[in-house]
Scaffold this motif. Structure first.
Motif, mmCIF file in Angstrom:
data_model
loop_
_atom_site.group_PDB
_atom_site.id
_atom_site.type_symbol
_atom_site.label_atom_id
_atom_site.label_comp_id
_atom_site.label_asym_id
_atom_site.label_seq_id
_atom_site.Cartn_x
_atom_site.Cartn_y
_atom_site.Cartn_z
ATOM 1 N N ALA A 67 7.678 -8.141 -15.485
ATOM 2 C CA ALA A 67 7.485 -7.496 -16.796
ATOM 3 C C ALA A 67 7.542 -5.971 -16.761
ATOM 4 N N HIS A 68 7.949 -5.389 -15.608
ATOM 5 C CA HIS A 68 8.152 -3.930 -15.588
ATOM 6 C C HIS A 68 9.046 -3.513 -14.417
ATOM 7 N N THR A 69 10.293 -3.184 -14.732
ATOM 8 C CA THR A 69 11.220 -2.706 -13.690
ATOM 9 C C THR A 69 12.006 -1.501 -14.201
ATOM 10 N N HIS A 70 12.511 -0.730 -13.223
ATOM 11 C CA HIS A 70 13.499 0.321 -13.493
ATOM 12 C C HIS A 70 14.529 0.112 -12.372
ATOM 13 N N LEU A 71 15.474 -0.791 -12.581
ATOM 14 C CA LEU A 71 16.376 -1.178 -11.476
ATOM 15 C C LEU A 71 17.309 -0.052 -11.051
ATOM 16 N N SER A 103 6.188 0.429 -23.055
ATOM 17 C CA SER A 103 5.838 1.817 -22.752
ATOM 18 C C SER A 103 4.948 1.861 -21.509
ATOM 19 N N HIS A 104 4.598 3.079 -21.090
ATOM 20 C CA HIS A 104 3.642 3.288 -20.000
ATOM 21 C C HIS A 104 2.359 3.840 -20.615
ATOM 22 N N LEU A 105 1.196 3.383 -20.140
ATOM 23 C CA LEU A 105 -0.060 3.899 -20.681
ATOM 24 C C LEU A 105 -1.155 3.891 -19.613
ATOM 25 N N ALA A 127 2.744 -0.685 -19.434
ATOM 26 C CA ALA A 127 2.674 -0.790 -17.980
ATOM 27 C C ALA A 127 1.529 0.039 -17.420
ATOM 28 N N HIS A 128 0.932 -0.489 -16.366
ATOM 29 C CA HIS A 128 -0.100 0.150 -15.527
ATOM 30 C C HIS A 128 -1.512 0.008 -16.096
ATOM 31 N N ALA A 129 -1.796 0.646 -17.245
ATOM 32 C CA ALA A 129 -3.092 0.454 -17.921
ATOM 33 C C ALA A 129 -4.278 0.566 -16.967
ATOM 34 N N THR A 169 6.798 -5.200 -10.802
ATOM 35 C CA THR A 169 6.911 -4.505 -9.517
ATOM 36 C C THR A 169 7.028 -3.002 -9.701
ATOM 37 N N ASP A 170 7.470 -2.560 -10.926
ATOM 38 C CA ASP A 170 7.920 -1.185 -11.079
ATOM 39 C C ASP A 170 9.173 -1.024 -10.208
ATOM 40 N N SER A 171 9.558 0.214 -9.878
ATOM 41 C CA SER A 171 10.851 0.379 -9.188
ATOM 42 C C SER A 171 10.680 0.631 -7.698
HETATM 43 ZN ZN LIG Z 1 7.602 2.491 -15.051
#
Ligand SMILES: [Zn+2]
Length: 420
Positions: A63-67, A206-208, A265-267, A316-318
């Motif tokens: 649910a969160h990637t930047h490939l 978004s990121h928060l 993402a992150h929270a 995973t994020d990137s």
């Molecule tokens: Zn990110």
């Protein structure tokens, strides 16, 4: 229509209990049947149904990637002591990248993630060259096009027009809108992006609460989280006005960022009131524990999210902040963190498996299309993990030993990793 029968020691439908010696029948790109191999309906009994070792699950949902940052593994291999410290290292590499490298990097990342069992991605695309990679490898999900660093003047003087042209360009793949973060866009720009998404029926991501000093910007205009913007920092509304006197959640809500079609993402840096506000707004969180550790952030309040009733997702994020794109490695880390934070309930592994499947699908609004579960009529997205259950609880075995064990990934009925 060609049918395939995938049988395994265990089948995890997610929405119903694990099935010992289970089978999933795939017809074209859909699941036709799920059950015990012994009860396989007669019409499919002629199909090869050899039972494989391990646990068969729905394709995982990252649910969160930047490939496009898959080539940034050197940044990801570093050690940092804050988000700002990491941003600095990231920016030095980003600023000199040849845009032609985004496409092969995004393809390589998608393939790496698929080979560890992910079939659905919440993928943030920052540069157009990376757009379309998921479709090109046969994977599913949403490409969220990112708006970042837009203060009012930049948005008015071309930012808005460029973004809309990009968003509305013809595409075969599902698109979404990503206001990067509450700090990197002025409030009026965020409100407009939410409206742009709403009018088109698009999802938001978004990121928060990722930076430990982000809250200070919303509170009283502290510029530290905006370090990457150098001299441009003074153009941002929150800096000019000395902050909004609000918490991270309160400020995000005041600009419309917290809504049902959004997942963040992150929270990490959200207190109980902020977390409750997210729950009330129906905004889901995606936790990325290994990325947080590389960047030198605190651990997210995993146990609190679980106890307070959040339906979490995992990302995973990137590769710029994570050692791999293997989602189950993050799931194992969430298990460790939740236990260390005092979450002692027996349902932990079951909830984490759900987070990596249905939780992610719900965060993206894809559960309505049958993603994140194994059920007749749903998409034929499957992953097989060569894990020995051996007396363990089956979900616990997957959580603790699933990373690195994917031997088959099927997406929309097509085998993308391993052999049919
Ligand atoms: Zn990110």
């Amino acid at each position: 229509m060609t049918s395939e029968v995938y049988a395994a020691d265990w089948v995890l439908p997610v929405v119903s209990p694990p099935i010992r010696a289970g089978a999933v029948v795939v017809d074209g790109d859909r699941v036709a049947w799920v059950g015990s191999l012994d009860e396989l309906p007669e019409r499919w009994q002629g199909v090869d149904a050899r039972r494989r070792r391990g646990i068969l699950t729905p394709g995982l949902v990252n649910a969160h990637t930047h490939l496009q940052y898959t080539g940034f593994d050197e940044v990801g291999a570093g050690a940092y002591d804050s988000f700002e410290d990491w941003s600095d290292a990231f920016g030095r590499v980003y600023d000199v990248v040849d845009p032609a490298s985004w496409w092969p990097a995004a393809l390589a990342g998608a393939r790496e993630a698929v080979a560890s069992g992910t079939t659905v991605f919440a993928e943030i695309v920052t540069d157009d060259e990376a757009r379309g990679a998921l479709g090109a490898v046969g994977a599913g999900g949403i490409e969220y096009l990112e708006a970042i660093g837009q203060f009012e003047r930049a948005w008015a003087e071309g930012g808005r027009a460029d973004y809309l042209a990009w968003l509305d360009a013809e595409t075969a793949f599902r698109r979404g809108v990503s206001p990067h973060a509450a700090y990197s866009l002025d409030g009026s720009v965020i409100r407009e992006l939410i409206e742009i998404a709403r009018k088109r029926g698009l999802r938001l991501h978004s990121h928060l609460g990722e930076s430990s000093v982000e809250a200070e910007l919303y509170r009283h205009g502290d510029r530290r989280v905006l370090a990457a913007y150098g001299d441009l920092r003074d153009e941002f509304e929150l800096v000019r006005t000395g902050g909004a006197g609000d918490t991270t959640g309160g400020y995000a809500d005041s600009v419309g960022l917290l809504c049902e079609t959004m997942h963040v993402a992150h929270a990490i840096y959200l207190d109980r009131d902020d977390r409750d506000l997210l729950l009330r707004r129906g905004t889901r969180v995606v936790l990325c524990p290994r990325s947080n550790a590389v960047i030198g952030l605190d651990e997210a309040p995993v146990a609190a999210y679980l106890r307070e009733g959040h339906d979490i997702a995992v990302g995973t994020d990137s590769r710029a902040s994570s050692p791999s794109l293997d989602l189950l490695a993050d799931v194992r880390e969430l298990h460790r963190i939740a236990r260390s934070q005092g979450y002692g309930d027996a349902d932990l592994s079951r909830r984490l498996v759900r987070a990596a499947t249905l939780g992610g699908a719900r965060a993206m609004g894809l559960d309505a299309g049958g993603y994140g579960v194994l059920a007749p009529g749903g998409p034929a997205d499957l992953a097989l993990f060569d894990v020995d259950v051996n007396g363990h609880d089956v979900e616990e075995a997957l959580v603790l030993a699933g990373a690195g064990s994917c031997v088959l990934a099927v997406c929309a009925g097509a085998v993308l990793h391993g052999s049919a």
